[in-house]
Design a protein around this motif. Sequence first.
Motif, PDB file in Angstrom:
ATOM      1  N   GLY A   2       0.792  -1.221   0.000  1.00 22.63           N
ATOM      2  CA  GLY A   2       0.000   0.000   0.000  1.00 22.63           C
ATOM      3  C   GLY A   2       0.826   1.273   0.000  1.00 22.63           C
ATOM      4  O   GLY A   2       0.275   2.370  -0.153  1.00 22.63           O
ATOM      5  N   VAL A   3       2.160   1.164   0.172  1.00 23.24           N
ATOM      6  CA  VAL A   3       3.010   2.356   0.203  1.00 23.24           C
ATOM      7  C   VAL A   3       2.936   3.099  -1.123  1.00 23.24           C
ATOM      8  O   VAL A   3       2.881   4.336  -1.161  1.00 23.24           O
ATOM      9  N   VAL A   4       2.912   2.381  -2.242  1.00 23.30           N
ATOM     10  CA  VAL A   4       2.889   3.026  -3.555  1.00 23.30           C
ATOM     11  C   VAL A   4       1.623   3.847  -3.732  1.00 23.30           C
ATOM     12  O   VAL A   4       1.670   5.025  -4.128  1.00 23.30           O
TER      13      VAL A   4
ATOM     14  N   ARG B 178       9.900  -2.252  -6.695  1.00 25.24           N
ATOM     15  CA  ARG B 178       9.593  -2.829  -8.001  1.00 25.24           C
ATOM     16  C   ARG B 178       8.160  -2.545  -8.426  1.00 25.24           C
ATOM     17  O   ARG B 178       7.874  -2.399  -9.606  1.00 25.24           O
ATOM     18  N   GLU B 179       7.253  -2.455  -7.468  1.00 22.79           N
ATOM     19  CA  GLU B 179       5.849  -2.270  -7.822  1.00 22.79           C
ATOM     20  C   GLU B 179       5.511  -0.850  -8.233  1.00 22.79           C
ATOM     21  O   GLU B 179       4.359  -0.548  -8.553  1.00 22.79           O
ATOM     22  N   SER B 180       6.502   0.066  -8.240  1.00 17.69           N
ATOM     23  CA  SER B 180       6.234   1.459  -8.592  1.00 17.69           C
ATOM     24  C   SER B 180       6.506   1.758 -10.061  1.00 17.69           C
ATOM     25  O   SER B 180       6.458   2.909 -10.484  1.00 17.69           O
ATOM     26  N   GLY B 181       6.788   0.739 -10.865  1.00 15.37           N
ATOM     27  CA  GLY B 181       7.132   0.967 -12.263  1.00 15.37           C
ATOM     28  C   GLY B 181       6.013   1.587 -13.073  1.00 15.37           C
ATOM     29  O   GLY B 181       6.259   2.225 -14.096  1.00 15.37           O
ATOM     30  N   GLY B 182       4.777   1.438 -12.665  1.00 16.40           N
ATOM     31  CA  GLY B 182       3.674   1.963 -13.450  1.00 16.40           C
ATOM     32  C   GLY B 182       3.484   3.457 -13.340  1.00 16.40           C
ATOM     33  O   GLY B 182       2.746   4.038 -14.146  1.00 16.40           O
ATOM     34  N   ILE B 183       4.132   4.119 -12.369  1.00 10.33           N
ATOM     35  CA  ILE B 183       3.897   5.557 -12.193  1.00 10.33           C
ATOM     36  C   ILE B 183       5.118   6.389 -12.560  1.00 10.33           C
ATOM     37  O   ILE B 183       5.084   7.605 -12.444  1.00 10.33           O
TER      38      ILE B 183
ATOM     39  N   LEU C 150      17.392   9.073 -16.391  1.00  5.11           N
ATOM     40  CA  LEU C 150      16.333  10.078 -16.529  1.00  5.11           C
ATOM     41  C   LEU C 150      15.013   9.436 -16.126  1.00  5.11           C
ATOM     42  O   LEU C 150      14.624   8.388 -16.665  1.00  5.11           O
ATOM     43  N   TYR C 151      14.338  10.057 -15.159  1.00  7.91           N
ATOM     44  CA  TYR C 151      13.032   9.584 -14.715  1.00  7.91           C
ATOM     45  C   TYR C 151      11.983  10.627 -15.076  1.00  7.91           C
ATOM     46  O   TYR C 151      12.206  11.830 -14.880  1.00  7.91           O
ATOM     47  N   GLN C 152      10.853  10.173 -15.582  1.00  5.58           N
ATOM     48  CA  GLN C 152       9.721  11.043 -15.868  1.00  5.58           C
ATOM     49  C   GLN C 152       8.540  10.565 -15.049  1.00  5.58           C
ATOM     50  O   GLN C 152       8.129   9.394 -15.140  1.00  5.58           O
ATOM     51  N   VAL C 153       8.006  11.473 -14.228  1.00  4.13           N
ATOM     52  CA  VAL C 153       6.936  11.145 -13.298  1.00  4.13           C
ATOM     53  C   VAL C 153       5.709  11.960 -13.665  1.00  4.13           C
ATOM     54  O   VAL C 153       5.784  13.194 -13.787  1.00  4.13           O
ATOM     55  N   ALA C 154       4.592  11.281 -13.832  1.00  3.65           N
ATOM     56  CA  ALA C 154       3.349  11.967 -14.159  1.00  3.65           C
ATOM     57  C   ALA C 154       2.905  12.838 -12.990  1.00  3.65           C
ATOM     58  O   ALA C 154       2.927  12.400 -11.835  1.00  3.65           O
ATOM     59  N   SER C 155       2.511  14.066 -13.281  1.00  6.78           N
ATOM     60  CA  SER C 155       2.089  14.996 -12.239  1.00  6.78           C
ATOM     61  C   SER C 155       1.254  16.103 -12.870  1.00  6.78           C
ATOM     62  O   SER C 155       1.585  16.592 -13.957  1.00  6.78           O
ATOM     63  N   THR C 156       0.160  16.473 -12.202  1.00  7.33           N
ATOM     64  CA  THR C 156      -0.665  17.582 -12.670  1.00  7.33           C
ATOM     65  C   THR C 156      -0.234  18.909 -12.066  1.00  7.33           C
ATOM     66  O   THR C 156      -0.777  19.955 -12.435  1.00  7.33           O
ATOM     67  N   ALA C 157       0.715  18.868 -11.142  1.00  7.99           N
ATOM     68  CA  ALA C 157       1.239  20.108 -10.561  1.00  7.99           C
ATOM     69  C   ALA C 157       2.179  20.772 -11.556  1.00  7.99           C
ATOM     70  O   ALA C 157       2.444  20.259 -12.644  1.00  7.99           O
TER      71      ALA C 157
END
Length: 592
Positions: A418-420, A446-451, A463-470
């Motif tokens: 549930g942490v993710v 490992r379970e955070s690959g979808g975000i 390089l990491y790209q993280v979805a964010s509406t901010a």
Amino acid sequence: MLATRSDVACDALRLIYAQRQDPERRALQFSLARMMQPRTHHLFSSRRFASIFACSVALAVIGGCSLFKGKNEGEEKKLTNLLDVPTPPEFIREAAAPRGLSPIRVSGVGLVNSLAGTGGPADPSPYRDQLVDEMRRNNIKDAFKILEQTDNALVRVMGTIPPGAKRGDPIDLVVESPLDANADTLHGGWLLETRLRQQKILGGRVRQGDLMGMGTGAVLPRSAYESGDDPRLATQGFILGGGTVQESRQMGFVIRPEYQHVKVATKIAAAINRRFFFFDGTTRRGVAKPVEDDYIEVEVHPRYEDSLGRYVSVLRALVIDTSASAQQERLRRLASELNNPAKAADAALQLEAIGESAIPTLIAGTKSTNPELSFYAAEALAYLDRYEALEPLVAVIESDAAFRHPAFQALEGLEHPGVVDALKPLFEQESIESRYGAFTVLRKRRESGGIMSAKPIGKRCMLYQVASTAGPAIAVSTRDTPEIVVFGNSGPVTIDGAIMGPLGLIIKQNPANPAQLRVSRFQVGKQDRRQLCDATVPGLLEGIAAVGGDYADIVTVLRIAKTDGAITDQLAIDPLPKSLRTYYRSDESDPE
């Protein structure tokens, strides 16, 4: 029979202590004392008892008949006090103090190569002599000739080995080229393998200790992410994760003088092992081992590997002697103290030290309307791997910056799926601290690959790209590992004229297509390189890597682009929450 033999042995020691100190008596006394030393898991055998009794009789003959006349009662009383087992206090923190928690600073002298003519011939100095000695030990010929080349630079290398570090753990390194090394910049350099030791100046000479670390890697100069006219910014820098620990560090507890006794040490170790232990296959093994009557060696429990300070605090809060009835009374008392702001932090530590039995009390504590009290209870629950800690910890991260660092630290090792889902909403926060802090926790799961998406840029950068509406933001790391994190949809890169990067790096807008950038690199003695890329931040980074740029080039270009207005997104260097922030209580929250 065992009690009778022990009593006889103690009486023999009392009689010995009362006699005159002649050489023959001292020799027999020493033999008797050796036989009386405690041995783990061994009782008095018949042979040992017979030996002790024989020594006692021999000393009695040497001492004469006055042995049985009751003289020197003061000496007998002193010996009796020495044989008495001290009564240990309630908590471990009252009986012992931790040892091995100070960081160890190591250093060495190394050589940075692959410089584009920005090194220099090192002048004679103690650092140069030390480097030459190191090179000769490694059978490197022409050491002085190598130091004269302008694509090499002599540097000092420094690192800090944290407490609890294990062999093979990575550490960050600091590199600095001395003034007499005559280097202009370390940009683009690579540190050759360097040995790191503890060093001290004694008697006007540098004394070195044992090998404790090795260092190598690409240099990130301070000039890459700091602007200014100080020339030292170009000759000082870091190597992210470039050090490797060669010797594991031990930690433990030193028992205070008034409690130093083998039985006290055994009780303290037993109290620790009741709470913390490993499973070696099917065998349970405690983390603590009494080594001496005044020292207990303690291994770091896996749950606290990244939170050693918290681990020590919990160990110190353990109760040495406990019973079921006494523990129930303690739980009731600590439940009351958990509602008192002046005592809540220590009460939460004691409840965490109790373990599973304290979980209901801590869950009730998270329901408090006071955010400080709710945080203390949730933090302890997180280290007990309870999912009930997620909601209150995320809430306090959003609402109060003072608790962000310890909250993220507690969540980092929480083993619950549930942490993710709990941390994902933090990516929508405007605070770059909250977003980047959540990223550092989720990156290792490992379970955070979808975000988040990960892509290597060049040889040593991610390089990491993280979805964010901010609002779009870019985070740059100068610790642990080379990484760039882009939050949200970054805006276009619009260059007015050109960006002049380091070592012949030039970036311009493509005249034929403004949606593209033209990245070029021109260096003496090397073939010219050009690359077209998208006019976005990810595209810019890929273009720099395509012409041979490294992490230092990427960070430098991002800083210049932000300064020139080519990038409108927020740019932050290491935007992690800071530790030891001050929390200001409101008057209503503190009844005292």
